[in-house]
Scaffold this motif. Structure first.
Motif, PDB file in Angstrom:
ATOM      1  N   LYS A   1      17.515  52.461  14.413  1.00  0.00           N
ATOM      2  CA  LYS A   1      18.407  53.517  13.914  1.00  0.00           C
ATOM      3  C   LYS A   1      19.376  54.014  14.973  1.00  0.00           C
ATOM      4  O   LYS A   1      20.185  54.913  14.706  1.00  0.00           O
TER       5      LYS A   1
ATOM      6  N   ASN B   1      18.204  44.873  16.862  1.00  0.00           N
ATOM      7  CA  ASN B   1      19.310  45.558  16.188  1.00  0.00           C
ATOM      8  C   ASN B   1      20.597  44.813  16.517  1.00  0.00           C
ATOM      9  O   ASN B   1      21.153  44.971  17.604  1.00  0.00           O
TER      10      ASN B   1
ATOM     11  N   THR C   1      18.408  59.637  14.390  1.00  0.00           N
ATOM     12  CA  THR C   1      19.226  58.570  13.810  1.00  0.00           C
ATOM     13  C   THR C   1      20.631  58.663  14.393  1.00  0.00           C
ATOM     14  O   THR C   1      21.141  59.757  14.631  1.00  0.00           O
TER      15      THR C   1
END
Length: 333
Positions: free
Chosen positions: A171, A196, A107
Motif C-alpha cells: 500500500k 509492489n 496507505t
C-alpha cells in the motif's frame, strides 16, 4: 518518584533498620557487633534460629519492632521491583501493539529502510513535510530511540519480505533504501519491486559502480550522498553567489520556500486551460518553474502563458507548503 530513587530509598531504609537492630541488640543483650548483627539478620529474615542470649521483655518488644520494620522495607522493595518489571513489559507490549495497529492502517505512505546518517536526514525531512512514513531499522537501540521519538518504527531486516509486508509495502507510495552496504540496498530494491511493481524506489549508492546495479534491480532513482556532498562543496567554491542565492530563496527568513510537484488529475477543471487562464500565480502565489507531460522524459522549463495544461501533467512549483496545498485543492476540485 523516579524508579532509581525508589531503590535508593529501599536501600537506605534497609540499612537504617539493620543499624537500628545492631545498636538495639548490642545494648539490650549486651553482645558484640557480630552477635548483634546476627540477631538482627535472623530477626528480619524470620528464619527462626535460636537466640544467642536469653530474651528480656524489652528485647522481645524490640524484636517485634525490627520484624515489622524489616518486613515492611523488604516488602516495599520487592513490590517496587515487581511493579517496575511488569509495568515496563506491559507498557512496551501495549506501545508495540498500538504502533503495529497504526502501521497496518497506513496507505499511500513511505518506507525508510535504515536509520543511519542518511536515513535520519530523510526521516527529519519527511517529518517536517507531514508525510506519513514508517521506518525499518535492524539495530535495536536505534529502533528504540526512534520509537521514543514518536516515529513509527519496525525493528527488523529490510531485506526480508515479511518485514516489508509488515511495513505495508503493498500500500506504500514510495520506499527509500539507505542501508549500510550496496548489496543490502540492491537486495531490498529487488524484493520491494517484486512485492509492489508500481512503488517509487529511491536507493542510496555507496560505490560509484552501484548505480547500474540498483537501477537493474528496480530502483527508479539512485542517489550518492558522497557525490552530492562533493558537488555542493565544489559549487560553494566555484559559484558561491548562486548557492547563497538558492539558500536564501529556500529559507527566506521565517518563511520557508520549497519545491513541490503537483499532478493534474483527469477530472480537474484545469485540464484544457492555458496557464494565463488558470492564473495559478495570482490564485496561489506559487511560481511555476517547469511542466512535464505523461510519457515525456524531460521538463519544459519556464513555461509560457500559452502553455496548455493536460491530464496527468506534472507541475514543478516554488512556494510555501500552504500555497502548494492551495494549488492541490484547485487541481482536485
Amino acid at each position: 518518584m523516579k524508579d532509581s530513587r525508589k531503590f535508593v530509598l529501599v536501600f537506605i531504609l534497609l540499612a537504617a533498620v539493620i543499624a537500628l537492630g545492631v545498636a538495639g541488640y548490642s545494648v539490650l543483650l549486651d553482645v558484640g557487633f557480630v552477635d548483634a548483627l546476627y540477631m538482627t539478620a535472623i530477626t528480619i529474615s524470620t528464619v527462626g534460629y535460636g537466640e544467642i542470649r536469653p530474651m528480656s521483655d524489652p528485647a522481645k518488644l524490640f524484636s517485634i519492632l525490627i520484624i515489622f520494620a524489616g518486613l515492611s522495607v523488604v516488602g516495599y522493595g520487592i513490590t517496587s521491583f515487581v511493579a517496575l518489571f511488569f509495568e515496563g513489559r506491559l507498557k512496551d507490549a501495549w506501545r508495540k501493539k498500538r504502533m503495529d495497529s497504526t502501521i497496518s492502517r497506513l496507505t499511500g505512505h513511505y518506507i525508510v529502510c535504515g536509520a543511519g546518517d542518511v536515513g535520519v536526514t530523510v526521516i527529519k525531512n519527511l517529518s517536517t513535510s507531514g508525510a506519513p512514513f514508517v521506518v525499518i531499522e535492524e539495530n535495536e537501540k536505534k529502533a528504540e530511540e526512534l520509537v521514543d521519538g514518536g516515529v513509527l518504527t519496525i525493528e527488523g531486516d529490510a531485506t526480508n519480505e515479511d518485514t516489508l509486508k509488515k511495513a505495508g509495502i503493498d500500500k506504500a507510495r514510495g520506499i527509500v533504501c539507505t542501508l549500510k552496504t550496496d548489496s543490502e540496498n540492491v537486495f531490498t530494491v529487488l524484493t520491494a519491486r517484486q512485492m509492489n511493481a508500481e512503488i517509487n524506489i529511491v536507493a542510496k549508492a555507496v560505490e560509484p559502480s552501484a548505480h547500474n546495479k540498483l537501477m537493474k534491480a528496480g530502483a527508479n532513482k539512485t542517489i550518492s550522498p558522497s557525490e552530492i556532498g562533493g558537488q555542493r562543496i565544489a559549487a560553494h567554491l566555484v559559484r558561491p553567489s548562486i548557492v547563497s542565492f538558492l539558500d536564501v530563496m529556500t529559507r527566506a527568513g521565517d518563511l520557508t520556500l520549497d519545491l513541490e510537484e503537483i499532478t493534474i488529475n483527469p477530472n480537474s477543471a484545469l485540464v484544457g486551460q492555458y496557464l494565463h487562464e488558470a492564473k495559478i500565480p495570482e490564485r496561489t502565489g506559487l511560481m511555476i518553474l517547469a511542466i512535464k507531460s505523461p510519457g515525456e522524459q524531460s521538463f519544459r522549463f519556464n513555461p509560457s502563458s500559452s502553455e496548455c495544461l493536460g491530464s496527468g501533467d506534472t507541475m514543478v512549483v516554488l512556494g510555501t507548503k500552504e500555497q502548494a496545498e492551495c494549488l492541490s485543492a484547485i487541481v482536485n476540485a
